[in-house]
Design a protein around this motif. Sequence first.
Motif, short mmCIF file in Angstrom:
data_model
loop_
_atom_site.label_atom_id
_atom_site.label_comp_id
_atom_site.label_asym_id
_atom_site.label_seq_id
_atom_site.Cartn_x
_atom_site.Cartn_y
_atom_site.Cartn_z
N TRP A 13 0.83 -1.21 0.00
CA TRP A 13 0.00 0.00 0.00
C TRP A 13 0.87 1.26 0.00
CZ3 TRP A 13 -4.32 -0.69 -2.01
CH2 TRP A 13 -5.34 0.24 -1.93
N ARG A 17 -0.34 2.94 -3.40
CA ARG A 17 -1.57 3.68 -3.08
C ARG A 17 -1.73 4.92 -3.95
NH1 ARG A 17 -3.62 7.84 -0.49
NH2 ARG A 17 -5.54 7.63 0.70
N THR A 18 -0.69 5.71 -4.09
CA THR A 18 -0.76 6.97 -4.84
C THR A 18 -1.07 6.71 -6.31
OG1 THR A 18 0.83 7.94 -3.31
CG2 THR A 18 0.49 9.08 -5.39
N LYS A 21 -4.68 5.55 -6.64
CA LYS A 21 -5.62 6.66 -6.48
C LYS A 21 -5.65 7.52 -7.75
CE LYS A 21 -7.25 10.21 -3.40
NZ LYS A 21 -7.24 10.75 -2.06
N ASP A 35 -12.34 7.51 -3.06
CA ASP A 35 -11.88 7.06 -1.74
C ASP A 35 -12.53 5.73 -1.34
OD1 ASP A 35 -10.20 9.25 -1.49
OD2 ASP A 35 -11.68 10.45 -0.37
N LEU A 38 -10.93 3.01 -3.41
CA LEU A 38 -9.57 2.76 -2.94
C LEU A 38 -9.60 1.82 -1.73
CD1 LEU A 38 -6.72 3.59 -3.75
CD2 LEU A 38 -6.87 5.47 -2.11
N GLN A 39 -10.53 2.07 -0.82
CA GLN A 39 -10.69 1.18 0.34
C GLN A 39 -11.10 -0.22 -0.09
OE1 GLN A 39 -9.96 1.71 3.56
NE2 GLN A 39 -9.10 3.65 2.85
N LEU A 42 -8.11 -2.00 -1.38
CA LEU A 42 -7.27 -2.40 -0.25
C LEU A 42 -7.79 -3.70 0.36
CD1 LEU A 42 -5.04 -1.95 1.88
CD2 LEU A 42 -6.68 -0.53 3.13
#
Length: 190
Positions: A13, A17-18, A21, A35, A38-39, A42
């Motif tokens: 992550w 992550r960036t 996103k 958002d 994204l979760q 994950l």
Amino acid sequence: MTTSTAISIETIWAEYRTSLKAFLTKNVSNHADVDDLLQEILIKSYNSLDKIQDTKKLKSWLFQIANHTIIDFYRKRARNQTSELQDQHDWALEESEDIFEQMTDCITPFINGLPPEEAELLTAVELNGVAQKAYAAQQDIKYSTLKSRVQKSRQSLYSLFNQCCDFHLDAKGNLVSYTRKIGKDCGGKC
């Protein structure tokens, strides 16, 4: 070859992550949805981490999860919109059925208020469901002549209705509601 047990979700992550996103932002316009997605990515990647065998394929694996998540997001949104439209259509249909039920008792008396030839024609075609071509053949008249007579008879019927009621139509010309005109004597037709 490195196995997934040697890599933690925190490490993955922190590294991806960036870019995930940014990928989401490019494909989904609402920041709150980005958002949420994204979760979701994950969680999916955490739950499937044990399936990755080669860390060299980790990035493509993550973006594949992201791509499928976006596809699922838009499919779900389309289903919800379709469901909402269907609900609106069902409500409008119920409303129009109620209006037509209310007006059903009025149709026959109004048709009977027309000249006999027009009344007979509309009773056969509109109330009894006789096809116009079949009715033309029964009456031994040209089909094009019958179509003109049906239109004229419908206009006459509309004029009678219009003397007693105000009609409210939607953008497509469908009857939405009606109100009886106050003080109009409709001869007990409705």
